[in-house]
Design a protein around this motif. Structure first.
Motif, PDB file in Angstrom:
ATOM      1  N   GLU A  59     -16.220  31.102  64.384  1.00 46.92           N
ATOM      2  CA  GLU A  59     -16.395  30.651  65.762  1.00 46.92           C
ATOM      3  C   GLU A  59     -17.289  29.432  65.863  1.00 46.92           C
ATOM      4  O   GLU A  59     -17.177  28.639  66.815  1.00 46.92           O
ATOM      5  N   SER A  60     -18.168  29.238  64.897  1.00 52.40           N
ATOM      6  CA  SER A  60     -19.058  28.074  64.913  1.00 52.40           C
ATOM      7  C   SER A  60     -18.351  26.801  64.475  1.00 52.40           C
ATOM      8  O   SER A  60     -18.879  25.704  64.682  1.00 52.40           O
ATOM      9  N   TYR A  61     -17.163  26.939  63.899  1.00 51.61           N
ATOM     10  CA  TYR A  61     -16.417  25.784  63.387  1.00 51.61           C
ATOM     11  C   TYR A  61     -14.940  25.920  63.776  1.00 51.61           C
ATOM     12  O   TYR A  61     -14.072  26.117  62.932  1.00 51.61           O
ATOM     13  N   PRO A  62     -14.656  25.813  65.083  1.00 45.38           N
ATOM     14  CA  PRO A  62     -13.278  26.006  65.554  1.00 45.38           C
ATOM     15  C   PRO A  62     -12.337  24.910  65.058  1.00 45.38           C
ATOM     16  O   PRO A  62     -12.730  23.753  64.927  1.00 45.38           O
ATOM     17  N   LEU A  63     -11.102  25.306  64.779  1.00 41.96           N
ATOM     18  CA  LEU A  63     -10.080  24.372  64.328  1.00 41.96           C
ATOM     19  C   LEU A  63      -9.076  24.118  65.445  1.00 41.96           C
ATOM     20  O   LEU A  63      -8.716  25.026  66.193  1.00 41.96           O
ATOM     21  N   VAL A  64      -8.634  22.887  65.534  1.00 36.09           N
ATOM     22  CA  VAL A  64      -7.592  22.513  66.491  1.00 36.09           C
ATOM     23  C   VAL A  64      -6.405  21.931  65.723  1.00 36.09           C
ATOM     24  O   VAL A  64      -5.336  22.533  65.657  1.00 36.09           O
ATOM     25  N   ALA A  65      -6.610  20.792  65.095  1.00 30.70           N
ATOM     26  CA  ALA A  65      -5.528  20.140  64.346  1.00 30.70           C
ATOM     27  C   ALA A  65      -5.052  21.004  63.176  1.00 30.70           C
ATOM     28  O   ALA A  65      -3.866  21.028  62.860  1.00 30.70           O
ATOM     29  N   ALA A  66      -5.975  21.705  62.523  1.00 24.84           N
ATOM     30  CA  ALA A  66      -5.637  22.485  61.331  1.00 24.84           C
ATOM     31  C   ALA A  66      -5.287  23.934  61.649  1.00 24.84           C
ATOM     32  O   ALA A  66      -5.110  24.738  60.728  1.00 24.84           O
ATOM     33  N   ARG A  67      -5.144  24.255  62.932  1.00 28.51           N
ATOM     34  CA  ARG A  67      -4.834  25.627  63.303  1.00 28.51           C
ATOM     35  C   ARG A  67      -3.476  26.077  62.773  1.00 28.51           C
ATOM     36  O   ARG A  67      -3.304  27.211  62.318  1.00 28.51           O
ATOM     37  N   ASP A  68      -2.491  25.183  62.844  1.00 30.44           N
ATOM     38  CA  ASP A  68      -1.159  25.540  62.355  1.00 30.44           C
ATOM     39  C   ASP A  68      -1.176  25.834  60.859  1.00 30.44           C
ATOM     40  O   ASP A  68      -0.462  26.717  60.380  1.00 30.44           O
ATOM     41  N   MET A  69      -1.987  25.084  60.116  1.00 33.10           N
ATOM     42  CA  MET A  69      -2.091  25.322  58.678  1.00 33.10           C
ATOM     43  C   MET A  69      -2.660  26.715  58.401  1.00 33.10           C
ATOM     44  O   MET A  69      -2.141  27.452  57.546  1.00 33.10           O
ATOM     45  N   ILE A  70      -3.712  27.084  59.104  1.00 29.09           N
ATOM     46  CA  ILE A  70      -4.312  28.398  58.922  1.00 29.09           C
ATOM     47  C   ILE A  70      -3.312  29.494  59.276  1.00 29.09           C
ATOM     48  O   ILE A  70      -3.174  30.504  58.558  1.00 29.09           O
ATOM     49  N   GLU A  71      -2.576  29.308  60.361  1.00 31.72           N
ATOM     50  CA  GLU A  71      -1.604  30.316  60.769  1.00 31.72           C
ATOM     51  C   GLU A  71      -0.466  30.447  59.757  1.00 31.72           C
ATOM     52  O   GLU A  71       0.029  31.544  59.513  1.00 31.72           O
ATOM     53  N   CYS A  73      -0.760  29.845  56.489  1.00 29.22           N
ATOM     54  CA  CYS A  73      -1.343  30.548  55.339  1.00 29.22           C
ATOM     55  C   CYS A  73      -1.375  32.051  55.596  1.00 29.22           C
ATOM     56  O   CYS A  73      -1.009  32.854  54.727  1.00 29.22           O
ATOM     57  N   ALA A  74      -1.797  32.441  56.789  1.00 28.60           N
ATOM     58  CA  ALA A  74      -1.862  33.859  57.143  1.00 28.60           C
ATOM     59  C   ALA A  74      -0.468  34.480  57.138  1.00 28.60           C
ATOM     60  O   ALA A  74      -0.269  35.595  56.638  1.00 28.60           O
ATOM     61  N   ARG A  75       0.509  33.777  57.698  1.00 33.86           N
ATOM     62  CA  ARG A  75       1.863  34.313  57.776  1.00 33.86           C
ATOM     63  C   ARG A  75       2.458  34.516  56.386  1.00 33.86           C
ATOM     64  O   ARG A  75       3.073  35.555  56.114  1.00 33.86           O
ATOM     65  N   GLN A  76       2.272  33.542  55.510  1.00 34.54           N
ATOM     66  CA  GLN A  76       2.828  33.670  54.171  1.00 34.54           C
ATOM     67  C   GLN A  76       2.169  34.805  53.394  1.00 34.54           C
ATOM     68  O   GLN A  76       2.830  35.511  52.637  1.00 34.54           O
ATOM     69  N   MET A  77       0.868  35.001  53.576  1.00 33.02           N
ATOM     70  CA  MET A  77       0.196  36.075  52.857  1.00 33.02           C
ATOM     71  C   MET A  77       0.585  37.445  53.404  1.00 33.02           C
ATOM     72  O   MET A  77       0.881  38.366  52.651  1.00 33.02           O
ATOM     73  N   ASP A  78       0.602  37.586  54.717  1.00 26.86           N
ATOM     74  CA  ASP A  78       0.802  38.901  55.315  1.00 26.86           C
ATOM     75  C   ASP A  78       2.260  39.334  55.367  1.00 26.86           C
ATOM     76  O   ASP A  78       2.574  40.515  55.230  1.00 26.86           O
ATOM     77  N   ALA A  79       3.171  38.390  55.591  1.00 24.80           N
ATOM     78  CA  ALA A  79       4.559  38.760  55.817  1.00 24.80           C
ATOM     79  C   ALA A  79       5.546  37.894  55.044  1.00 24.80           C
ATOM     80  O   ALA A  79       6.759  38.056  55.210  1.00 24.80           O
ATOM     81  N   ASP A 278      -6.502  21.043  45.363  1.00 19.12           N
ATOM     82  CA  ASP A 278      -5.563  22.120  45.676  1.00 19.12           C
ATOM     83  C   ASP A 278      -6.317  23.395  46.052  1.00 19.12           C
ATOM     84  O   ASP A 278      -7.338  23.733  45.435  1.00 19.12           O
ATOM     85  N   VAL A 279      -5.796  24.104  47.040  1.00 15.79           N
ATOM     86  CA  VAL A 279      -6.359  25.391  47.448  1.00 15.79           C
ATOM     87  C   VAL A 279      -5.230  26.416  47.471  1.00 15.79           C
ATOM     88  O   VAL A 279      -4.252  26.256  48.200  1.00 15.79           O
ATOM     89  N   GLN A 280      -5.373  27.450  46.677  1.00 19.70           N
ATOM     90  CA  GLN A 280      -4.365  28.509  46.589  1.00 19.70           C
ATOM     91  C   GLN A 280      -4.868  29.747  47.323  1.00 19.70           C
ATOM     92  O   GLN A 280      -5.961  30.236  47.051  1.00 19.70           O
ATOM     93  N   TRP A 281      -4.053  30.230  48.263  1.00 18.77           N
ATOM     94  CA  TRP A 281      -4.354  31.457  48.995  1.00 18.77           C
ATOM     95  C   TRP A 281      -3.370  32.531  48.536  1.00 18.77           C
ATOM     96  O   TRP A 281      -2.161  32.323  48.551  1.00 18.77           O
TER      97      TRP A 281
END
Length: 358
Positions: A59-71, A73-79, A278-281
């Motif tokens: 919450e101290s470092y909110p993302l706007v432009a990179a929000r889609d990237m985070i989402e 990453c989450a989608r690929q890991m979870d589903a 490179d960052v691997q999740w």
């Protein structure tokens, strides 16, 4: 919860083969200029703020432009397939402190950092700090140059950032736990049920300051239609040396060898050569990971160096009780008593402890 698993193979995006993915780039997310610039800006503020890594929140470092990237990453890991590689950070220009800050704040948006050792460190390192091999007593897999067998780490998510690559070798290798299970089910349906029974794992072999010699977990979990894997035969065989651990049966030994053989069969794993930045999740429950052996550069400052995060994802993934290395705690759990010597500020956390694992 339902835990019944039929004799049919598991289907879905997590049941992939490396030879089918290797010819594509669908598993690589290339950062846009806007995403990279936002991460750089927030990373610099993170370095300036110098927060306690045990307490800072997304919450101290909110993302706007990179929000889609985070989402994504989450989608690929979870589903999805269970992993994703993010490319485009300019770590060779940033220096290790800013690189680590960007990596850590990305992690905050994907989960809660977990302790990785009894010092309480939530940012750790994959780097050879000596010439030990895996055959040396007490040597940690993260601190040697040997090829590693396929295994799962002690968290929901394991993430790696490449600061510097090796001179030769050191490819990251991933293999689908779902595909391995399907192959065992096809070849030896008589052995497959054993994967869902409890196994003893060598805790002290993974952490020299562990609170106990072993912990117990099944290799596979199937709850409410969700299949998960936690594997690593080396630590199961290693646990046999401790008093009180039940001896493996012939069928269990046969199953472990078969599991390892299948995981390394041509066409199943995917190998990727890390580039700096490179960052691997990776979701540990979907895929196993290893690496090839490597040759380091002679200069210490050029040595192969990866930063590592373990994350807890609060997404309610159904698992059988006690699944995985459940003895590891997230940083916000209160029953931990870390040893002195931990590094909890980003500038010190990106410097590897040269004595750890030696």
């Amino acid at each position: 919860m339902t835990t019944d698993l039929s004799s049919s193979p598991i289907t879905g995006p997590s049941a992939w083969r490396g030879d089918e993915l290797a010819g594509s780039t669908e598993w690589i997310y290339l950062l846009s200029d806007a995403e990279r610039e936002e991460l750089e800006t927030l990373g610099r503020r993170f370095v300036e703020d110098d927060p306690d890594l045990r307490k800072v929140t997304a919450e101290s470092y909110p993302l706007v432009a990179a929000r889609d990237m985070i989402e994504e990453c989450a989608r690929q890991m979870d589903a999805g397939r269970g992993f994703i590689l993010v490319r485009g950070l300019r770590t060779d220009e940033y220096g290790d402190t800013l690189s680590g800050a960007i990596f850590f704040l990305m992690g905050l948006h994907l989960g809660t950092p977990m302790e990785q050792n009894q010092l309480g460190n939530v940012l750790d390192h994959v780097i050879a700090t000596s010439n030990k091999t895996l055959d040396d007593p007490g040597a940690l897999p993260s601190r040697v140059r040997d090829r590693l067998p396929f295994h799962s780490d002690s968290s929901d998510v394991v993430a790696l950032m490449c600061l510097r690559a090796s001179k030769e070798g050191g490819s990251s290798s991933l293999v689908s736990g779902t595909t391995i299970y399907n192959e065992i089910l096809r070849r030896r349906p008589d052995l497959a049920p054993l994967l869902f029974e409890p196994w003893h794992w060598d805790w002290r072999g993974q952490d020299p300051d562990a609170l106990s010699n072993t912990y117990v977990s099944p290799i596979c979990s199937y709850v409410d239609g969700i299949f998960s894997t936690y594997a690593g035969s080396t630590m199961i065989f290693s646990a046999q040396k401790y008093p009180g651990v039940p001896k493996l049966t012939d069928a269990q030994i046969e199953l472990l060898h078969l599991y390892d053989e299948i995981s390394q069969e041509q066409g199943l794993p995917i190998d990727m050569d890390f580039q700096p930045g490179d960052v691997q999740w990776l979701l540990n429950y979907a895929a196993l990971h290893s690496r090839t052996s490597y040759v380091d550069w002679p200069e210490p400052e050029r040595r192969r160096h990866l930063l590592r995060l373990w994350l807890k994802r609060d997404v309610g993934r159904p698992l059988v009780e006690g699944f995985g290395k459940n003895v590891v705690k997230a940083r916000d759990e209160e029953d931990k008593k870390p040893l002195p010597g931990g590094s909890f500020r980003i500038a010190e956390a990106v410097v590897p402890n040269q004595d750890w694992g030696n």
